[in-house]
Design an enzyme around this catalytic site. Structure first.
Site, PDB file in Angstrom:
ATOM      1  N   SER A 167       0.852  -1.179   0.000  1.00  0.00           N
ATOM      2  CA  SER A 167       0.000   0.000   0.000  1.00  0.00           C
ATOM      3  C   SER A 167       0.888   1.228   0.000  1.00  0.00           C
ATOM      4  CB  SER A 167      -0.876   0.004   1.260  1.00  0.00           C
ATOM      5  OG  SER A 167      -1.515   1.252   1.453  1.00  0.00           O
ATOM      6  N   TYR A 180      -2.398  -0.917  10.395  1.00  0.00           N
ATOM      7  CA  TYR A 180      -2.262  -1.208   8.969  1.00  0.00           C
ATOM      8  C   TYR A 180      -0.881  -0.801   8.458  1.00  0.00           C
ATOM      9  CZ  TYR A 180      -3.682  -1.435   4.035  1.00  0.00           C
ATOM     10  OH  TYR A 180      -3.787  -1.743   2.692  1.00  0.00           O
TER      11      TYR A 180
END
Length: 315
Positions: A167, A180
């Protein structure tokens, strides 16, 4: 105009096109994890359309998830859904055996692994329980490591590919997203270490770093955000609730709701990046399918002194 950084061209606006020699697909076998929905679901269909023999790992196959049913409804001998929880060593090893037994010549190995399975959450550090940190890491980081280790013998034999879905938050931190970010930063480091180790063995390792595709991947809904928020507030230590206050907490949740209704709905740039990583003779180390705003922000946060990016982005 393209921008040049190092030896790689970046085209920050419009849909990216990739050049270079391409490996013949020829029904090469690829496992994609997390195919119940989101990127994984789209990747399974996309790679199948390109001619790959696709094993679609689905967490909810045994429960008859709608995404699994749709993939199965294609009735193709080149697309097979398999039950796969990347947190379970037993399920991972079962899939290794399924793939091996399905290959025409197991000694020649399996071409590709796309580690896509992942979960996300939100909450500032003092709002986030240790159980939540561990849960997110178990899927995003240890699931990637576990699955890769189990499939590497087959991939080494094929001199194939490992593609890890990270990401933009694996390169730059963001408030209220530490569980995350931690896991995706870990995926980045794991991918780099693996790439160094596999270089002499002919296996190529790439990382795909999508930008904001929250709407497209349906990671959150207003209902799920409120459910997470209620549980989070109820479980907070009294000192944290007192010091921050409900007004501050609610403002942060409202901000998260706004963020989760944003992002691109077109995932084709992610599909193109993964396809190039699996098929190009010389795939890139990192792919950046993201809007220009996020691409530019990532360059600033990863290339300039922290004091400068803090001045711009911390408010």
């Amino acid at each position: 105009r393209p921008l040049l950084l190092g030896s790689t061209f970046f085209i920050p606006t419009g849909r990216r096109t990739y050049a270079g020699a391409v490996e013949p697909v020829g029904s090469k076998a690829v496992l994609v994890t997390g195919c119940d929905s989101g990127f994984g679901f789209s990747l399974a269909k996309h790679l199948h359309s390109k001619g790959f023999l696709v094993f679609a790992g689905c967490l909810m196959k045994d429960k008859g998830h709608d995404g699994v049913k749709e993939l199965d409804s294609l009735n193709s001998d080149r697309l097979r859904t398999v039950q796969l929880n990347v947190c379970s060593s037993e399920e991972v090893e079962k899939v290794v055996e399924i793939v091996r037994s399905s290959l025409k010549d197991p000694e020649k190995g399996m071409w590709g692994l796309v580690n896509n399975a992942g979960i996300s959450t939100f909450g500032e550090v003092e709002f986030t329980s240790m159980d939540t940190y561990k849960e997110v890491a178990e899927v995003n980081l240890w699931g990637t490591v576990r699955t890769t280790k189990s499939f590497l013998p087959l991939i080494r034999r094929a001199k194939g590919r490992v593609v890890n879905i990270s990401s933009m938050l694996g390169r730059m931190a963001n408030p209220a997203r530490s569980p995350y970010c931690i896991t995706k930063f870990g995926v980045e480091a794991f991918s780099d270490c693996l790439r160094y180790e596999m270089h002499s063995l002919g296996v190529k390792v790439s990382v795909v770093e999508p930008g904001n595709f929250i709407v497209a991947t349906s990671l959150y809904s207003p209902e799920s955000i409120q459910a997470i928020a209620k549980k989070m507030w109820d479980e907070l230590p009294e000192v944290v609730r007192k010091d921050y206050g409900k007004k501050y907490f609610d403002e942060k949740i409202a901000k998260m709701e706004t963020y989760c209704s944003s992002g691109s709905t077109d995932t084709s740039s992610v599909m193109d990046a993964v396809t190039h990583a699996l098929t190009a003779t010389t795939p890139y180390t990192r792919y950046h399918p993201m809007d220009y705003y996020w691409w530019l922000r990532m360059q600033i946060m990863t290339h300039l002194p922290g004091a400068i990016s803090d001045m711009i982005y911390i408010r």
